[in-house]
Enzyme design. Structure first.
Site, short mmCIF file in Angstrom:
data_model
loop_
_atom_site.label_atom_id
_atom_site.label_comp_id
_atom_site.label_asym_id
_atom_site.label_seq_id
_atom_site.Cartn_x
_atom_site.Cartn_y
_atom_site.Cartn_z
N LYS A 76 30.30 -26.68 -19.85
CA LYS A 76 30.44 -25.56 -18.92
C LYS A 76 31.91 -25.22 -18.70
O LYS A 76 32.28 -24.04 -18.65
CB LYS A 76 29.78 -25.87 -17.59
CG LYS A 76 29.93 -24.73 -16.58
CD LYS A 76 29.03 -24.83 -15.39
CE LYS A 76 29.17 -23.61 -14.50
NZ LYS A 76 28.24 -23.62 -13.36
N ALA A 77 32.74 -26.23 -18.57
CA ALA A 77 34.17 -26.00 -18.38
C ALA A 77 34.74 -25.18 -19.54
O ALA A 77 35.49 -24.22 -19.34
CB ALA A 77 34.90 -27.32 -18.24
N ASP A 95 28.68 -26.65 -9.00
CA ASP A 95 27.28 -27.06 -9.14
C ASP A 95 27.15 -28.37 -9.93
O ASP A 95 26.16 -28.59 -10.62
CB ASP A 95 26.46 -25.96 -9.81
CG ASP A 95 26.90 -25.66 -11.24
OD1 ASP A 95 28.03 -26.06 -11.62
OD2 ASP A 95 26.13 -25.04 -11.98
N HIS A 143 20.44 -19.22 -3.90
CA HIS A 143 21.41 -20.25 -4.24
C HIS A 143 22.43 -20.40 -3.11
O HIS A 143 23.02 -19.41 -2.68
CB HIS A 143 22.16 -19.90 -5.53
CG HIS A 143 21.32 -19.99 -6.76
ND1 HIS A 143 21.86 -20.07 -8.03
CD2 HIS A 143 19.98 -20.03 -6.94
CE1 HIS A 143 20.89 -20.14 -8.92
NE2 HIS A 143 19.74 -20.10 -8.28
N GLU A 162 25.20 -27.68 -4.89
CA GLU A 162 24.42 -26.45 -5.02
C GLU A 162 22.99 -26.72 -4.59
O GLU A 162 22.36 -27.67 -5.06
CB GLU A 162 24.43 -25.93 -6.46
CG GLU A 162 23.65 -24.62 -6.59
CD GLU A 162 23.50 -24.15 -8.03
OE1 GLU A 162 23.90 -23.02 -8.31
OE2 GLU A 162 22.99 -24.93 -8.85
N ALA A 174 10.82 -19.60 -13.73
CA ALA A 174 12.13 -20.07 -14.18
C ALA A 174 12.00 -21.19 -15.21
O ALA A 174 12.76 -21.27 -16.17
CB ALA A 174 12.95 -20.54 -12.99
#
Length: 222
Positions: A76-77, A95, A143, A162, A174
């Site tokens: 993700k980074a 998160d 969220h 989160e 989802a």
């Protein structure tokens, strides 16, 4: 003992590299998020058990938690252009620790969110209401990014967590959408995307009808 909001690590400058995955600094960094997750989980469990004891119906169907793996965090980074340092990751990725709360009705989602965020040691940092404004693909959920104090041996650390709150129908959709995206490696055919959007609308209509039925039978929740 004061709350340290500025650092989850004394010197968060080590790069997240495979050679350091088991390093003490990175290990402690992730451990603090695990503690924050446990704190929020305990608060939600207390709410659930108290509401059940009242005998008026528990709005919480089930709860799940997850802590990002180092591999997921690193991916993700890189995806968002975040430098691979603990300091940057702490500041830009909120998160790392996550809780999913599945509720019976849409009104319950907001009720549980309000119960959680009005607690004195829970600080609400951000709200993204994808129920009021669904994503383009039909995704719906509430969220919250909240901050919770974690008491360590030598200091108190403010940890972001989160919290995702959704109905059973939203959760089912989802989960299915995630499986489809995984199968097609995010390159979902247009016809299938349209069908997913249509089923999201159907799920929203189901939530509305179930809410009305519940109100007719039991009246609005107190």
């Amino acid at each position: 003992m004061s709350t340290d909001r500025s650092a989850l690590e004394p010197v968060p400058v080590a790069e997240i590299e495979p050679s350091r995955l088991m390093g003490d600094e990175l290990g402690h960094f992730m451990l603090v998020y695990k503690f924050g997750l446990a704190e929020i989980g305990t608060k939600i469990t207390i709410l659930s058990e108290e509401l059940t004891h009242r005998g008026r119906g528990n709005p919480i169907e089930h709860v799940s938690t997850r802590l990002k793996t180092v591999e997921s965090l690193t991916a993700k980074a890189r995806r968002i252009g975040c430098p691979l340092t603990l300091e940057a990751v702490r500041d830009r990725i909120r998160d790392i620790a996550g809780v999913r709360v599945v509720c019976s009705f849409v009104s319950d989602v907001y009720t549980v969110a309000e119960m959680l965020t009005r607690q004195q040691d829970v600080t609400l940092l951000q709200t993204k209401d994808y129920i009021a404004e669904p994503k383009a693909n039909g995704y719906r959920s509430l969220h919250l990014i909240v901050e919770i104090p974690v008491f360590l041996s030598d200091r108190v650390v403010a940890v972001p967590v989160e919290v995702q709150l959704r109905t059973v129908a939203m959760d089912f959709w989802a989960s299915l959408e995630h499986k489809i995206h995984y199968k097609y490696e995010r390159d979902v055919p247009a016809a299938l995307r349209d069908e997913l959007a249509a089923t999201a609308a159907d799920a929203a209509h189901l939530d509305e009808r179930m809410e009305r039925l519940h109100a007719q039978i039991h009246g609005p929740r107190p």
